[in-house]
Design a protein around this motif. Sequence first.
Motif, PDB file in Angstrom:
ATOM      1  N   ARG A 184     -38.907  62.764  85.749  1.00  0.00           N
ATOM      2  CA  ARG A 184     -37.467  62.548  86.142  1.00  0.00           C
ATOM      3  C   ARG A 184     -36.902  63.860  86.747  1.00  0.00           C
ATOM      4  N   ASP A 185     -37.842  65.176  86.593  1.00  0.00           N
ATOM      5  CA  ASP A 185     -37.138  66.504  86.933  1.00  0.00           C
ATOM      6  C   ASP A 185     -37.745  66.508  88.520  1.00  0.00           C
ATOM      7  N   ALA A 186     -38.599  65.553  88.952  1.00  0.00           N
ATOM      8  CA  ALA A 186     -39.489  65.686  90.228  1.00  0.00           C
ATOM      9  C   ALA A 186     -38.978  64.740  91.146  1.00  0.00           C
ATOM     10  N   GLY A 187     -37.764  64.142  91.211  1.00  0.00           N
ATOM     11  CA  GLY A 187     -37.378  63.304  92.095  1.00  0.00           C
ATOM     12  C   GLY A 187     -37.082  61.853  91.644  1.00  0.00           C
ATOM     13  N   VAL A 188     -37.616  61.280  90.617  1.00  0.00           N
ATOM     14  CA  VAL A 188     -37.177  59.981  90.106  1.00  0.00           C
ATOM     15  C   VAL A 188     -35.994  59.923  89.356  1.00  0.00           C
ATOM     16  N   VAL A 189     -34.967  59.243  89.929  1.00  0.00           N
ATOM     17  CA  VAL A 189     -33.466  59.509  89.626  1.00  0.00           C
ATOM     18  C   VAL A 189     -33.367  58.199  88.589  1.00  0.00           C
ATOM     19  N   GLY A 190     -34.025  57.006  88.588  1.00  0.00           N
ATOM     20  CA  GLY A 190     -33.807  55.840  88.003  1.00  0.00           C
ATOM     21  C   GLY A 190     -34.931  54.926  87.719  1.00  0.00           C
ATOM     22  N   PHE A 191     -34.445  53.630  86.898  1.00  0.00           N
ATOM     23  CA  PHE A 191     -35.476  52.738  86.720  1.00  0.00           C
ATOM     24  C   PHE A 191     -35.000  51.505  87.059  1.00  0.00           C
ATOM     25  N   ASP A 192     -36.003  50.560  87.565  1.00  0.00           N
ATOM     26  CA  ASP A 192     -35.558  49.253  87.968  1.00  0.00           C
ATOM     27  C   ASP A 192     -36.553  48.210  87.507  1.00  0.00           C
ATOM     28  N   ILE A 193     -36.294  47.095  87.546  1.00  0.00           N
ATOM     29  CA  ILE A 193     -37.037  46.008  87.275  1.00  0.00           C
ATOM     30  C   ILE A 193     -36.870  44.808  88.404  1.00  0.00           C
ATOM     31  N   ALA A 194     -38.040  44.564  88.964  1.00  0.00           N
ATOM     32  CA  ALA A 194     -38.028  43.477  89.996  1.00  0.00           C
ATOM     33  C   ALA A 194     -39.041  42.357  90.050  1.00  0.00           C
ATOM     34  N   GLY A 195     -39.040  41.664  90.954  1.00  0.00           N
ATOM     35  CA  GLY A 195     -39.876  40.492  90.973  1.00  0.00           C
ATOM     36  C   GLY A 195     -39.178  39.320  90.606  1.00  0.00           C
ATOM     37  N   ALA A 196     -40.280  38.110  90.605  1.00  0.00           N
ATOM     38  CA  ALA A 196     -39.900  36.767  90.069  1.00  0.00           C
ATOM     39  C   ALA A 196     -38.549  36.772  89.138  1.00  0.00           C
ATOM     40  N   GLU A 197     -37.406  36.361  89.572  1.00  0.00           N
ATOM     41  CA  GLU A 197     -36.216  36.387  88.506  1.00  0.00           C
ATOM     42  C   GLU A 197     -36.086  35.049  87.447  1.00  0.00           C
ATOM     43  N   ILE A 198     -36.513  34.201  88.196  1.00  0.00           N
ATOM     44  CA  ILE A 198     -36.165  32.872  87.393  1.00  0.00           C
ATOM     45  C   ILE A 198     -37.650  32.842  86.091  1.00  0.00           C
ATOM     46  N   GLY A 199     -37.003  32.581  84.857  1.00  0.00           N
ATOM     47  CA  GLY A 199     -38.279  32.476  83.927  1.00  0.00           C
ATOM     48  C   GLY A 199     -38.491  33.818  83.263  1.00  0.00           C
ATOM     49  N   PHE A 200     -37.892  35.190  83.989  1.00  0.00           N
ATOM     50  CA  PHE A 200     -38.353  36.410  83.465  1.00  0.00           C
ATOM     51  C   PHE A 200     -37.001  37.155  83.299  1.00  0.00           C
ATOM     52  N   ALA A 201     -36.469  37.178  81.920  1.00  0.00           N
ATOM     53  CA  ALA A 201     -35.425  37.597  81.851  1.00  0.00           C
ATOM     54  C   ALA A 201     -35.617  39.318  81.807  1.00  0.00           C
ATOM     55  N   PRO A 202     -34.667  39.973  82.060  1.00  0.00           N
ATOM     56  CA  PRO A 202     -34.477  41.365  82.062  1.00  0.00           C
ATOM     57  C   PRO A 202     -34.840  41.912  80.572  1.00  0.00           C
ATOM     58  N   SER A 203     -34.376  41.304  79.543  1.00  0.00           N
ATOM     59  CA  SER A 203     -34.384  41.521  78.283  1.00  0.00           C
ATOM     60  C   SER A 203     -35.891  41.377  77.831  1.00  0.00           C
ATOM     61  N   ASP A 212     -27.569  39.072  81.340  1.00  0.00           N
ATOM     62  CA  ASP A 212     -28.773  39.704  80.231  1.00  0.00           C
ATOM     63  C   ASP A 212     -28.949  41.361  80.820  1.00  0.00           C
ATOM     64  N   ALA A 213     -28.782  41.483  82.219  1.00  0.00           N
ATOM     65  CA  ALA A 213     -29.033  42.952  82.758  1.00  0.00           C
ATOM     66  C   ALA A 213     -28.283  43.835  82.153  1.00  0.00           C
ATOM     67  N   LEU A 214     -26.722  43.566  82.146  1.00  0.00           N
ATOM     68  CA  LEU A 214     -25.747  44.189  81.682  1.00  0.00           C
ATOM     69  C   LEU A 214     -25.740  44.580  80.086  1.00  0.00           C
ATOM     70  N   HIS A 215     -25.794  43.563  79.459  1.00  0.00           N
ATOM     71  CA  HIS A 215     -25.577  43.723  77.970  1.00  0.00           C
ATOM     72  C   HIS A 215     -26.786  44.288  77.124  1.00  0.00           C
ATOM     73  N   PRO A 216     -27.727  43.340  76.915  1.00  0.00           N
ATOM     74  CA  PRO A 216     -28.825  43.820  76.094  1.00  0.00           C
ATOM     75  C   PRO A 216     -29.585  44.963  76.826  1.00  0.00           C
ATOM     76  N   CYS A 217     -29.639  44.927  78.233  1.00  0.00           N
ATOM     77  CA  CYS A 217     -30.336  45.885  78.825  1.00  0.00           C
ATOM     78  C   CYS A 217     -29.621  47.011  79.599  1.00  0.00           C
ATOM     79  N   GLY A 218     -28.357  47.055  79.392  1.00  0.00           N
ATOM     80  CA  GLY A 218     -27.380  48.336  79.494  1.00  0.00           C
ATOM     81  C   GLY A 218     -27.554  48.853  81.183  1.00  0.00           C
ATOM     82  N   ALA A 219     -27.716  47.714  82.189  1.00  0.00           N
ATOM     83  CA  ALA A 219     -27.904  48.255  83.372  1.00  0.00           C
ATOM     84  C   ALA A 219     -26.706  48.981  84.025  1.00  0.00           C
ATOM     85  N   GLU A 220     -26.660  50.217  84.612  1.00  0.00           N
ATOM     86  CA  GLU A 220     -25.396  50.733  85.250  1.00  0.00           C
ATOM     87  C   GLU A 220     -25.081  50.138  86.430  1.00  0.00           C
ATOM     88  N   ARG A 221     -25.919  49.700  87.388  1.00  0.00           N
ATOM     89  CA  ARG A 221     -25.986  49.049  88.356  1.00  0.00           C
ATOM     90  C   ARG A 221     -26.716  47.580  88.172  1.00  0.00           C
TER      91      ARG A 221
END
Length: 369
Positions: free
Chosen positions: A175-194, A225-234
């Motif tokens: 995080r102090d060497a250029g990584v500013v955030g975390f994301d999840i990506a890939g097949a959305e259907i059937g794979f909840a962020p939570s 799901d992304a906003l509430h249990p997972c607390g996404a800022e964006r």
Amino acid sequence: MSETTPTTPQTTLERVRALPKVSLHDHLDGGLRPATIVEIASANGHRLPTSDPEELRAWFRDAADSGTLVRYLETFDHTIAVMQDAESLARVATEAVLDLAADGVVYGELRYAPEQHLQGGLSLDEVVEAVEEGMRRGEQQAAAAGTPIRVGTLVTAMRHADRGLEIAELALRHRDAGVVGFDIAGAEIGFAPSDHLAAFDRLHAENFPVTIHAGEAFGLPSIADALHPCGAERIGHGVRIVEDVSVHEGHDEHGLPNATLGRLATWVRDRGIVLELCPSSNVQTGAATSVAEHPITLLKDLGFSISVNTDNRLMSGTSLSREFALLVEEAGWNLADVERATITALSGSFLPFPDRVALASAVIRPAFA
Ligand SMILES: [Zn+2]
């Protein structure tokens, strides 16, 4: 009579390219230069559909346009195949930074999934170190070329895989060497962020920012799901929040389109959750019918916090300037809309607050004035 040089009127694309922009949603493995893919593939033995860079550029766009997800995903097999050693990863990162800078991007967040770059024997940490080295080199070269840019990286976990917590720990280590955030990506259907809640809990405990791909292939439950249990800022995409909006005839007393918002859409609008919208990408994957009809314009008019992004520059044959130019030419946007979306992107970025203020007041506002 003196001879005068005829002045060519600038195209919309040229005007937008000259303006400072902020990019929040751009995949490193979706933005390679075709010539670089050809060069690395010929060195590492990976077989490509063609070894002619211009034919390859067209192949990527056609495959992404074909409307079949299988062909769309096949395009990433080729980009990921040439990003398996430290030198190639650093080169791709440097070139991505230079290409964004040449397009007028002054702050960009580039994302990639380290777990997809282990086939050549690199460790997760070595992958991140190589990309960060390439990013810093890109920033230095862009500054020397007179197109200064700052970049941050988003470390992505693949939602169908089981490495969320491990990738979250990886992001925190860098995080102090250029990584500013975390994301999840890939097949959305059937794979909840939570499904990756342990990762998000860990990141929140460390006060580390999160964005989540949601509301692209799947609708409102994914965004909630992304906003509430997972607390996404964006929200990465989030275009399907429009499914919680009913539009009626005419305009209200504020001049906004008459519309009724559900509870989730109200929350997203009123909390100022920044949506990382990607018009051309959505048209290619079928999440929208055209840029002219893309919900981004309605969401903008309704006061949602929208940013404009490319997603995959190579697969969509696009750039951030082109996305804005299409919105101006096909969806009735003006330069004030471009400025507002740029400031929204900046305020939703994972840059430190004083840096956001400085970039807005010293670079962005004066250029649009
Ligand atoms: Zn994306």
